[in-house]
Design a protein around this motif. Sequence first.
Motif, PDB file in Angstrom:
ATOM      1  N   ALA A  12      36.784  34.479  36.220  1.00  0.00           N
ATOM      2  CA  ALA A  12      37.445  35.795  36.164  1.00  0.00           C
ATOM      3  C   ALA A  12      37.031  36.647  37.358  1.00  0.00           C
ATOM      4  O   ALA A  12      37.844  37.409  37.902  1.00  0.00           O
ATOM      5  CB  ALA A  12      37.100  36.497  34.860  1.00  0.00           C
ATOM      6  N   THR A  16      39.511  38.250  40.113  1.00  0.00           N
ATOM      7  CA  THR A  16      39.450  39.657  40.523  1.00  0.00           C
ATOM      8  C   THR A  16      39.331  39.754  42.042  1.00  0.00           C
ATOM      9  O   THR A  16      40.052  40.521  42.686  1.00  0.00           O
ATOM     10  CB  THR A  16      38.245  40.357  39.860  1.00  0.00           C
ATOM     11  OG1 THR A  16      38.484  40.450  38.457  1.00  0.00           O
ATOM     12  CG2 THR A  16      38.019  41.750  40.407  1.00  0.00           C
ATOM     13  N   ARG A  69      47.666  39.089  39.598  1.00  0.00           N
ATOM     14  CA  ARG A  69      47.803  40.533  39.423  1.00  0.00           C
ATOM     15  C   ARG A  69      48.716  40.840  38.234  1.00  0.00           C
ATOM     16  O   ARG A  69      48.416  41.712  37.421  1.00  0.00           O
ATOM     17  CB  ARG A  69      48.323  41.200  40.685  1.00  0.00           C
ATOM     18  CG  ARG A  69      48.415  42.692  40.494  1.00  0.00           C
ATOM     19  CD  ARG A  69      48.879  43.446  41.727  1.00  0.00           C
ATOM     20  NE  ARG A  69      48.765  44.842  41.408  1.00  0.00           N
ATOM     21  CZ  ARG A  69      47.723  45.598  41.709  1.00  0.00           C
ATOM     22  NH1 ARG A  69      46.722  45.101  42.384  1.00  0.00           N
ATOM     23  NH2 ARG A  69      47.694  46.859  41.353  1.00  0.00           N
ATOM     24  N   LEU A  72      46.780  40.391  35.079  1.00  0.00           N
ATOM     25  CA  LEU A  72      45.828  41.475  34.821  1.00  0.00           C
ATOM     26  C   LEU A  72      46.525  42.761  34.387  1.00  0.00           C
ATOM     27  O   LEU A  72      45.921  43.596  33.723  1.00  0.00           O
ATOM     28  CB  LEU A  72      44.954  41.724  36.048  1.00  0.00           C
ATOM     29  CG  LEU A  72      44.036  40.566  36.429  1.00  0.00           C
ATOM     30  CD1 LEU A  72      43.209  40.922  37.648  1.00  0.00           C
ATOM     31  CD2 LEU A  72      43.145  40.158  35.274  1.00  0.00           C
ATOM     32  N   ALA A  79      49.396  38.077  28.957  1.00  0.00           N
ATOM     33  CA  ALA A  79      48.275  37.626  29.799  1.00  0.00           C
ATOM     34  C   ALA A  79      47.814  36.240  29.356  1.00  0.00           C
ATOM     35  O   ALA A  79      47.579  35.359  30.198  1.00  0.00           O
ATOM     36  CB  ALA A  79      47.120  38.624  29.721  1.00  0.00           C
ATOM     37  N   LEU A 128      40.162  33.374  33.331  1.00  0.00           N
ATOM     38  CA  LEU A 128      40.858  34.496  32.697  1.00  0.00           C
ATOM     39  C   LEU A 128      41.018  34.276  31.195  1.00  0.00           C
ATOM     40  O   LEU A 128      40.830  35.213  30.404  1.00  0.00           O
ATOM     41  CB  LEU A 128      42.221  34.720  33.359  1.00  0.00           C
ATOM     42  CG  LEU A 128      42.177  35.222  34.794  1.00  0.00           C
ATOM     43  CD1 LEU A 128      43.578  35.217  35.406  1.00  0.00           C
ATOM     44  CD2 LEU A 128      41.555  36.606  34.875  1.00  0.00           C
ATOM     45  N   PHE A 140      40.536  43.875  30.987  1.00  0.00           N
ATOM     46  CA  PHE A 140      41.459  43.737  32.123  1.00  0.00           C
ATOM     47  C   PHE A 140      41.885  45.161  32.467  1.00  0.00           C
ATOM     48  O   PHE A 140      42.599  45.800  31.687  1.00  0.00           O
ATOM     49  CB  PHE A 140      42.684  42.914  31.725  1.00  0.00           C
ATOM     50  CG  PHE A 140      42.433  41.436  31.502  1.00  0.00           C
ATOM     51  CD1 PHE A 140      41.240  40.957  30.991  1.00  0.00           C
ATOM     52  CD2 PHE A 140      43.420  40.521  31.785  1.00  0.00           C
ATOM     53  CE1 PHE A 140      41.030  39.598  30.778  1.00  0.00           C
ATOM     54  CE2 PHE A 140      43.229  39.161  31.576  1.00  0.00           C
ATOM     55  CZ  PHE A 140      42.029  38.699  31.080  1.00  0.00           C
ATOM     56  N   VAL A 153      38.769  42.273  36.189  1.00  0.00           N
ATOM     57  CA  VAL A 153      38.289  41.885  34.875  1.00  0.00           C
ATOM     58  C   VAL A 153      36.837  42.332  34.816  1.00  0.00           C
ATOM     59  O   VAL A 153      36.021  41.927  35.644  1.00  0.00           O
ATOM     60  CB  VAL A 153      38.378  40.362  34.646  1.00  0.00           C
ATOM     61  CG1 VAL A 153      37.844  40.003  33.271  1.00  0.00           C
ATOM     62  CG2 VAL A 153      39.803  39.873  34.807  1.00  0.00           C
ATOM     63  N   CYS A 164      37.349  48.311  40.915  1.00  0.00           N
ATOM     64  CA  CYS A 164      37.635  46.919  41.266  1.00  0.00           C
ATOM     65  C   CYS A 164      36.590  46.387  42.240  1.00  0.00           C
ATOM     66  O   CYS A 164      36.192  45.229  42.141  1.00  0.00           O
ATOM     67  CB  CYS A 164      39.040  46.782  41.839  1.00  0.00           C
ATOM     68  SG  CYS A 164      39.333  47.626  43.407  1.00  0.00           S
TER      69      CYS A 164
END
Length: 186
Positions: A12, A16, A69, A72, A79, A128, A140, A153, A164
């Motif tokens: 994850a 990201t 993206r 997320l 998802a 994920l 998320f 994430v 982020c």
Amino acid sequence: MKIPFKGYVAGAGAATDLVNTSPRVRSGGDALPDSAALERFLTERGLLPEAARSAHDLAQVHALRDEIRVILESDEDEAARRAGELVARAGTGPRLHRDGDGRWHWHVETAAGASLADELAVVLGTGLLGALQTLGHDRFRPCAAPDCDGVFVDTSRAGRRRYCMPELCGNRVSVANHRARNRERT
């Protein structure tokens, strides 16, 4: 290919990181502008060390970045569905393998001839799905920085991550808040 899987946090986290290489997030432009940058990105994260890289791979990884993206930013069911589709692209399933010392380690296995992007999709999709199952969809998130369009994430233990890229977005917000407090004092 047999790819070591270091757990959902690493998967994850790499997802990201990939999403946030986008020029949509980075004011300085695309952080993956060429095959050499892609090689550095993968090497820094210990991903797919044996795979060959090409300009075609770069275009496919850019497309994967956009797909992640969307994942997320999706609702929980969407998802899960989309991340599952990433895993199904080239994945033949997770496996346990012993290392040289006899310890068990997870690996995700991909079909022979899978592209670099599809192999990456399997690893990131698995991460994920693991994050979704273990931590929940509320992890998320969009970046809390007012001038950032990043997503991430939150795999932190406490679940309080707000940015982020904490070292970039979080620092910018902290500096702006500090300057605002200093202006109020004068």
